[in-house]
Design a protein around this motif. Structure first.
Motif, PDB file in Angstrom:
ATOM      1  N   ASP A  35       0.574  -0.613   0.232  1.00  0.00           N
ATOM      2  CA  ASP A  35      -0.267   0.423  -0.158  1.00  0.00           C
ATOM      3  C   ASP A  35       0.786   1.293  -0.580  1.00  0.00           C
ATOM      4  O   ASP A  35       0.748   2.576  -0.324  1.00  0.00           O
ATOM      5  CB  ASP A  35      -1.106  -0.157   1.289  1.00  0.00           C
ATOM      6  N   SER A  65       0.760  -2.268  -9.708  1.00  0.00           N
ATOM      7  CA  SER A  65      -0.742  -2.755  -8.384  1.00  0.00           C
ATOM      8  C   SER A  65      -0.431  -2.770  -6.967  1.00  0.00           C
ATOM      9  O   SER A  65       0.829  -3.131  -6.409  1.00  0.00           O
ATOM     10  CB  SER A  65      -0.764  -4.351  -8.898  1.00  0.00           C
ATOM     11  N   GLY A  70       0.249  -9.267   1.807  1.00  0.00           N
ATOM     12  CA  GLY A  70       0.078 -10.669   2.416  1.00  0.00           C
ATOM     13  C   GLY A  70      -0.678 -11.584   0.938  1.00  0.00           C
ATOM     14  O   GLY A  70      -0.261 -11.820   0.008  1.00  0.00           O
ATOM     15  N   LYS A  71      -1.601 -10.003   0.976  1.00  0.00           N
ATOM     16  CA  LYS A  71      -2.641 -10.727  -0.017  1.00  0.00           C
ATOM     17  C   LYS A  71      -2.021 -10.334  -1.401  1.00  0.00           C
ATOM     18  O   LYS A  71      -2.676 -10.927  -2.040  1.00  0.00           O
ATOM     19  CB  LYS A  71      -3.608  -9.226   0.045  1.00  0.00           C
ATOM     20  N   GLN A  72      -0.508  -8.952  -2.000  1.00  0.00           N
ATOM     21  CA  GLN A  72      -0.411  -8.814  -2.708  1.00  0.00           C
ATOM     22  C   GLN A  72       0.328 -10.164  -2.916  1.00  0.00           C
ATOM     23  O   GLN A  72       0.728 -10.868  -4.076  1.00  0.00           O
ATOM     24  CB  GLN A  72       0.683  -8.239  -2.767  1.00  0.00           C
ATOM     25  N   ALA A  73       1.494 -11.152  -2.170  1.00  0.00           N
ATOM     26  CA  ALA A  73       2.036 -11.785  -2.416  1.00  0.00           C
ATOM     27  C   ALA A  73       1.104 -13.066  -3.287  1.00  0.00           C
ATOM     28  O   ALA A  73       1.867 -13.972  -3.861  1.00  0.00           O
ATOM     29  CB  ALA A  73       3.044 -12.124  -1.044  1.00  0.00           C
ATOM     30  N   ARG A  74       0.405 -12.783  -2.010  1.00  0.00           N
ATOM     31  CA  ARG A  74      -0.811 -14.049  -2.373  1.00  0.00           C
ATOM     32  C   ARG A  74      -1.642 -14.347  -3.809  1.00  0.00           C
ATOM     33  O   ARG A  74      -1.318 -15.924  -4.825  1.00  0.00           O
ATOM     34  CB  ARG A  74      -2.075 -14.114  -1.245  1.00  0.00           C
ATOM     35  N   ALA A  75      -1.863 -13.475  -4.417  1.00  0.00           N
ATOM     36  CA  ALA A  75      -2.218 -13.014  -5.294  1.00  0.00           C
ATOM     37  C   ALA A  75      -0.302 -13.166  -6.599  1.00  0.00           C
ATOM     38  O   ALA A  75      -0.943 -13.971  -7.739  1.00  0.00           O
ATOM     39  CB  ALA A  75      -2.434 -11.119  -5.899  1.00  0.00           C
ATOM     40  N   VAL A  76       0.429 -12.932  -6.719  1.00  0.00           N
ATOM     41  CA  VAL A  76       1.482 -13.671  -7.364  1.00  0.00           C
ATOM     42  C   VAL A  76       1.328 -15.066  -7.173  1.00  0.00           C
ATOM     43  O   VAL A  76       1.646 -15.687  -7.867  1.00  0.00           O
ATOM     44  CB  VAL A  76       2.649 -13.077  -7.065  1.00  0.00           C
ATOM     45  N   ILE A  77       1.401 -15.797  -6.050  1.00  0.00           N
ATOM     46  CA  ILE A  77       1.392 -17.208  -5.746  1.00  0.00           C
ATOM     47  C   ILE A  77       0.409 -17.864  -6.961  1.00  0.00           C
ATOM     48  O   ILE A  77       0.433 -19.183  -7.407  1.00  0.00           O
ATOM     49  CB  ILE A  77       1.284 -17.412  -3.844  1.00  0.00           C
ATOM     50  N   LEU A  80      -0.864 -13.706 -10.570  1.00  0.00           N
ATOM     51  CA  LEU A  80      -0.738 -12.489 -10.971  1.00  0.00           C
ATOM     52  C   LEU A  80       0.216 -11.883 -11.916  1.00  0.00           C
ATOM     53  O   LEU A  80       1.773 -12.460 -10.839  1.00  0.00           O
ATOM     54  CB  LEU A  80      -0.937 -11.355  -9.797  1.00  0.00           C
ATOM     55  N   ASP A  92       7.213 -11.969   2.797  1.00  0.00           N
ATOM     56  CA  ASP A  92       6.144 -12.737   2.454  1.00  0.00           C
ATOM     57  C   ASP A  92       7.075 -13.212   0.934  1.00  0.00           C
ATOM     58  O   ASP A  92       6.248 -13.479   0.021  1.00  0.00           O
ATOM     59  CB  ASP A  92       5.248 -11.422   2.297  1.00  0.00           C
TER      60      ASP A  92
ATOM     61  N   GLN B 135      -1.864 -22.321  -8.388  1.00  0.00           N
ATOM     62  CA  GLN B 135      -2.407 -23.364  -7.190  1.00  0.00           C
ATOM     63  C   GLN B 135      -2.896 -24.165  -7.898  1.00  0.00           C
ATOM     64  O   GLN B 135      -3.366 -24.904  -6.921  1.00  0.00           O
ATOM     65  CB  GLN B 135      -1.006 -22.699  -6.321  1.00  0.00           C
ATOM     66  N   PHE B 151      -6.711 -12.278 -12.465  1.00  0.00           N
ATOM     67  CA  PHE B 151      -6.114 -11.439 -12.529  1.00  0.00           C
ATOM     68  C   PHE B 151      -6.622 -10.254 -14.018  1.00  0.00           C
ATOM     69  O   PHE B 151      -4.955 -10.135 -15.002  1.00  0.00           O
ATOM     70  CB  PHE B 151      -4.623 -11.923 -12.285  1.00  0.00           C
ATOM     71  N   GLY B 233      -5.794  -9.262  -9.203  1.00  0.00           N
ATOM     72  CA  GLY B 233      -4.843  -8.538  -9.286  1.00  0.00           C
ATOM     73  C   GLY B 233      -4.884  -7.146  -9.074  1.00  0.00           C
ATOM     74  O   GLY B 233      -3.374  -6.055  -9.012  1.00  0.00           O
ATOM     75  N   HIS B 234      -5.626  -5.858  -8.566  1.00  0.00           N
ATOM     76  CA  HIS B 234      -5.385  -4.454  -9.054  1.00  0.00           C
ATOM     77  C   HIS B 234      -4.619  -3.991  -9.895  1.00  0.00           C
ATOM     78  O   HIS B 234      -4.058  -2.770  -9.947  1.00  0.00           O
ATOM     79  CB  HIS B 234      -5.323  -4.348  -7.156  1.00  0.00           C
ATOM     80  N   ILE B 235      -4.332  -4.217 -11.363  1.00  0.00           N
ATOM     81  CA  ILE B 235      -3.160  -3.553 -12.453  1.00  0.00           C
ATOM     82  C   ILE B 235      -3.890  -2.320 -12.082  1.00  0.00           C
ATOM     83  O   ILE B 235      -4.686  -1.552 -12.690  1.00  0.00           O
ATOM     84  CB  ILE B 235      -3.182  -4.601 -12.964  1.00  0.00           C
ATOM     85  N   ARG B 236      -3.239  -1.357 -11.823  1.00  0.00           N
ATOM     86  CA  ARG B 236      -3.701   0.062 -12.659  1.00  0.00           C
ATOM     87  C   ARG B 236      -4.010   0.705 -13.969  1.00  0.00           C
ATOM     88  O   ARG B 236      -3.337  -0.046 -14.752  1.00  0.00           O
ATOM     89  CB  ARG B 236      -3.049   1.774 -11.871  1.00  0.00           C
TER      90      ARG B 236
ATOM     91  N   GLU C 239      -4.310 -14.653   4.919  1.00  0.00           N
ATOM     92  CA  GLU C 239      -3.278 -13.740   4.451  1.00  0.00           C
ATOM     93  C   GLU C 239      -2.216 -14.599   5.291  1.00  0.00           C
ATOM     94  O   GLU C 239      -0.510 -14.435   5.521  1.00  0.00           O
ATOM     95  CB  GLU C 239      -3.263 -13.036   5.897  1.00  0.00           C
ATOM     96  N   TYR C 241      -1.289 -17.778   4.723  1.00  0.00           N
ATOM     97  CA  TYR C 241      -1.472 -18.719   3.418  1.00  0.00           C
ATOM     98  C   TYR C 241      -1.904 -19.752   4.166  1.00  0.00           C
ATOM     99  O   TYR C 241      -1.253 -20.982   3.275  1.00  0.00           O
ATOM    100  CB  TYR C 241       0.297 -19.417   3.195  1.00  0.00           C
ATOM    101  N   TYR C 243      -4.609 -21.642   3.184  1.00  0.00           N
ATOM    102  CA  TYR C 243      -6.283 -21.696   2.543  1.00  0.00           C
ATOM    103  C   TYR C 243      -7.076 -22.594   2.935  1.00  0.00           C
ATOM    104  O   TYR C 243      -7.804 -22.946   2.512  1.00  0.00           O
ATOM    105  CB  TYR C 243      -5.577 -21.804   1.292  1.00  0.00           C
TER     106      TYR C 243
END
Lengths: 337, 287, 276
Positions: A35, A65, A70-77, A80, A92, B135, B151, B233-236, C239, C241, C243
């Motif tokens: 953020d 983005s 943590g949420k962003q890391a999860r999106a990449v996992i 994303l 993260d 995953q 995303f 994915g919040h890509i601007r 958060e 992980y 799941y």
């Protein structure tokens, strides 16, 4: 006949359409960040685009983005496609290796200074005139002081807050784990609202007028003061705080597939150049470059900073002891059995 | 509500003795309904607009014309334009099957249709991540074939369809049940085909229900935040919908702009009202 | 599941409509939701029970379901009132009010939460009058109730309204001719007709409130054991992980909502049969 014509037209228009696109060799990067870095990377992306155009003659567009770390890391996992990640804490990014194997385990060794091109710390934001006379961590546990912090379970920034408070208690005379736990418990008894993210907490404090003191990233505190009212808030720097190192890395699997490794690596390296460091300092991140740091010495109050490795034995361990389910933070809130 | 060319349903129609309440009771009921709405609806709405205009009209227009805002608006419109018709077709067909026929397991089926309402928006996003994420079950295969679902736009559309899934069906089922099936049976006996029966007999009776359903479905589709937030994915400038853009602005301490963009969604309710009125007026003219 | 009984209907189209309904339902809802349930089986039975019955989780069920129930009840009562007023009476600004009822759907939940927190916090438009009277709304469980009432508001209004509009005035006229007073007409004639739609609206408002996240977290205060809602705990698990843990709690919520919705739908079905 008609069909043939249509095909021809389609072919021609495809050619016409693709031609200007091909001529404008444009590279797209996606930087997945947390953020508080929005303002920093807005400036930095523009500077890098200029630099790269000059150096390689390529137009580069860096998309951003932002969200909770943590949420962003999860999106990449979860897929994303980030070329680079610039997150709040190493834990993260570790997860991106552990869970998805998108980066090698030694990712943090690849760039100087633990892959953290800038650092930050935790400070207090109080109302103008500091009516509750809050000077240091021990003022936060006094009765009648309302402390605003996000929830450490959902916010990376809040974890730094929590650990800084813990470290302070530990470093007091006769400090030990039990005393630290007692201190932190008392502190959280003074917290009336636990927002899920750092920016939510800032709003609760600033806009809703809740609480006497906000625990925040240094850069967030500066930003809040500048954006929302210099005449309304003051920054208080405690006697001891924690060295927050927000790390960055290239996401290997993604850049190799997209063929963007070179520009992505350059992008991160540019963070370490004097220009990049200057931009970091302007956005209130502490630069690691000595010269730039000296130039901005006035902005950043000198404070004794402890690191997570020396006090907590690294992020993985801190996460497990304090923030995992049933960890110390949970024990603060659940009635003891 | 005036139903054009049919029974006039205003209080005037019920003016006969015993067909409406004494004026005092009437005003008391109106007053308490409005008080409730004021507390939970009007005051918050007024707050949205007052915050949106805090920095004046120019800032308001600027916030909406900004390129990222325009991309977000476009994405939101596209998403709703896909999700709403799909759910409309589903809603009508489900309502037909459920309201006009008897079969075992009907309550069970209705409950399944309701289910997306009760699923936390967070979960409605998560299920698609579990399916299509890297995953997830299909993720690796999709990546191999370079198909992007989460995303990207398809994921946003899917999540939107999910959260607005029950709206049209739920609006139509009670209505079509309340109407019974005598008219349709008569039409069928007289030799009308299924589609004819539907378009000539059923549709005129339930059109308001359909319009309500579509309006609700559309409003919710455009306003959905939680589920879309998980899969976007919040890509601007590429995968942000209007609600996500609002959140971004808000998080940038750009409160006035955030509420300005949010007020667009509030205005949506008023625009649909206009559409509804025009449709009504046209039908009355035809009658 | 759906063995139909064709002989009691001459209307065509049962096969295709039901077939399509089930197909679309499976594709959009059932298959993805089964992914959720299957994911939660990553946990052993003991882990599953542990995850869904931890103290904080239990406390959050109480907060979430309690507030949702109260909010749905408030919406059922006022929803009928609003629908009645909108259909039967004339007053200035009625069409505007009618349109505004949909607002909670159109407003992004996050904006709703932020706005409600603005209005009801101690320095807000309403909060500043409520707080001195000892009513603290923002950052307490009352705030959760307010947010849930807000987001569920259109459901009852919008399910009751069309039924009320389509209601034949003859029935009421008949009741009046038979000497019923206004209240008797309402309670004996109108209300039973409206009941199914009221119940539907109630169930939907309740179901929606239980799952609500975006608007609630801004106004709830999110204090563990006191004002922490279950969806927030799911986020917390995510958060980390975790799941499997998140999907375990989600499955429990899903099950609970399903049972409640099913009960309401059965009740409706039963009441209709009884009416016939």
């Amino acid at each position: 006949m008609l069909l043939k014509n249509i095909r021809k037209i389609a072919l021609v228009s495809l050619l016409v359409l693709s031609f200007p696109l091909g001529a404008l060799a444009e590279v797209n990067l996606l930087n997945v960040s947390y953020d508080p870095t929005r303002e920093l990377y807005q400036d930095f992306n523009a500077a890098f685009a200029k630099y790269w155009k000059k150096k390689a003659g390529e137009d580069v567009v860096v998309k951003q983005s932002h969200g909770g770390s943590g949420k962003q890391a999860r999106a990449v996992i979860d897929g994303l496609e980030a070329d680079v990640v610039t997150l709040a804490l190493a834990y993260d990014i570790d997860e991106i290796h552990d869970k998805a194997k998108l980066i090698p385990e030694n990712w943090q060794k690849r760039l100087p200074h633990n892959s953290s091109p800038y650092t930050s710390t935790i400070v207090f934001l109080v109302r103008k005139g500091n009516p509750k006379k809050i000077k240091d961590w021990n003022d936060l546990v006094k009765p009648g002081v309302a402390v605003i912090t996000p929830n450490p379970k959902t916010s990376g920034g809040a974890r730094w807050n929590y650990l800084a408070a813990w470290a302070y208690a530990l470093k007091q005379k006769g400090g030990n784990d039990a005393k630290a736990k007692e201190f932190v418990t008392k502190l959280f008894k003074n917290v009336p609202v636990l927002d899920s993210g750092a920016r939510g907490s800032t709003t609760t404090f600033v806009q809703r007028g809740q609480g006497d003191v906000l625990l925040a990233w240094e850069n967030e505190a500066f930003l809040a003061v500048n954006e929302l009212g210099k005449d309304k808030f003051e920054i208080v720097v405690p006697s001891l705080s924690i060295l927050a190192e927000p790390p960055v890395t290239v996401v290997d699997k993604v850049v190799d597939r997209k063929g963007t490794r070179k520009v992505a690596e350059e992008y991160l390296k540019y963070l370490y150049t004097p220009e990049g460091q200057e931009l970091a300092a302007k956005n209130y991140y502490r630069p690691i470059d000595k010269k730039v740091a000296a130039k901005y010495a006035k902005t950043f109050t000198k404070v004794k900073l402890i690191t997570i490795d020396e006090v907590f034995g690294g992020w993985r361990k801190a996460q497990k002891t304090h923030f995992a389910d049933g960890g110390v933070f949970d024990q603060i809130y659940t009635p003891s059995k | 509500m005036h139903l054009p060319g049919r029974k006039n349903r205003d209080s005037t129609a019920f003016a006969g003795r015993g067909m409406t309440e004494p004026a005092l009771v009437r005003w008391f009921l109106i007053a308490s309904a409005l008080a409730f709405l004021a507390l939970f609806l009007f005051v918050p709405l007024a707050a949205v607009f007052s915050q949106a205009l805090e920095k004046g009209w120019d800032a308001y227009i600027e916030a909406i014309r900004e390129p990222d805002a325009l991309t977000a608006i476009k994405l939101t419109v596209v998403t709703a334009a896909i999700a709403v018709p799909l759910n409309l077709v589903f809603g009508v067909s489900a309502a037909w099957a459920i309201a006009k026929f008897k079969f075992r397991g009907k309550s069970f089926l209705i409950t399944l249709i309701d289910l997306p309402f009760s699923v936390s928006p967070v979960i409605s996003g998560l299920i698609y991540v579990l399916l299509f994420g890297l995953q997830g079950w299909l993720g690796p295969w999709l990546q191999e074939h370079n198909v992007k679902i989460i995303f990207a736009v398809p994921g946003i559309v899917l999540a939107t369809i999910f959260v607005t899934f029950p709206f049209v069906a739920r609006e139509l089922i009670p209505l079509m049940e309340a109407q019974g099936k005598d008219e349709e049976e008569a039409a069928t006996v007289l030799g009308a085909s299924g589609l004819q029966t539907f378009f000539r007999v059923t549709l005129p009776n339930v059109r308001w229900g359909i319009i309500y359903g579509v309006i609700l479905c559309n409003a919710r589709a455009m306003g959905e935040f939680g589920a879309v937030s998980v899969v976007s994915g919040h890509i601007r400038g590429s995968t942000n919908t209007v609600p996500l853009h609002v959140e971004i602005l808000y998080n940038e301490y750009n409160y006035a702009a955030a509420f300005a963009v949010a007020s667009l969604l509030a205005l949506l309710a008023l625009v649909t009202l206009a559409v509804k009125s025009v449709a009504e007026w046209k039908m009355r003219k035809e009658a | 599941m759906a063995l139909h009984n064709k002989k009691n209907s001459v209307i065509p189209g049962f096969g295709p409509t039901l077939g399509y309904t089930i197909f679309y339902l499976s594709l959009i809802v059932l298959i993805p939701l089964s992914a959720l349930v299957i994911k939660s089986t990553d946990l052993s039975w003991q882990q599953f029970v542990g995850a869904v019955t931890a103290d904080r989780v239990l406390a959050s069920y109480r907060v979430t379901f309690g507030a949702a129930l109260m909010a749905a009840a408030a919406n059922a009562f006022f929803g009928v009132l609003v629908a009645w007023v909108l259909v039967r009476y004339r007053f200035p600004g009625k069409r505007l009010v009618d349109a505004l009822v949909d607002l909670p759907f159109a407003l992004p939940t996050a904006v709703a939460g932020i706005t409600l927190a603005t209005v009801y916090s101690s320095n807000g438009w309403l909060g500043r009058y409520l707080e001195p009277r000892g009513i603290k709304v923002a950052f307490t469980p009352v705030g959760i109730f307010v947010a849930m009432t807000f987001i569920g508001l259109p459901f009852v209004v919008r399910t009751v309204q069309p039924v009320l509009e389509e209601l034949e005035s003859e029935v009421e006229e008949a009741a009046v001719c038979l000497g019923a007073c206004r209240w008797q007409t309402f309670s004996r004639v109108l209300f039973p007709t409206l009941l199914p739609s009221v119940l539907t609206g109630f169930a939907l408002a309740f179901a929606r409130a239980v799952g609500e996240y975006g608007s609630v977290i801004f106004i709830a205060g999110n204090m563990p054991m006191v004002s922490e809602i279950t969806p927030l705990l799911i986020i917390t698990k995510l958060e980390q992980y975790d799941y499997a843990g998140a999907t375990a709690i989600a499955s429990v919520m899903l099950g609970a909502s399903f049972i409640l919705l099913f009960a309401v739908n059965l009740l409706q079905w039963w009441s209709r049969r009884y009416a016939e």
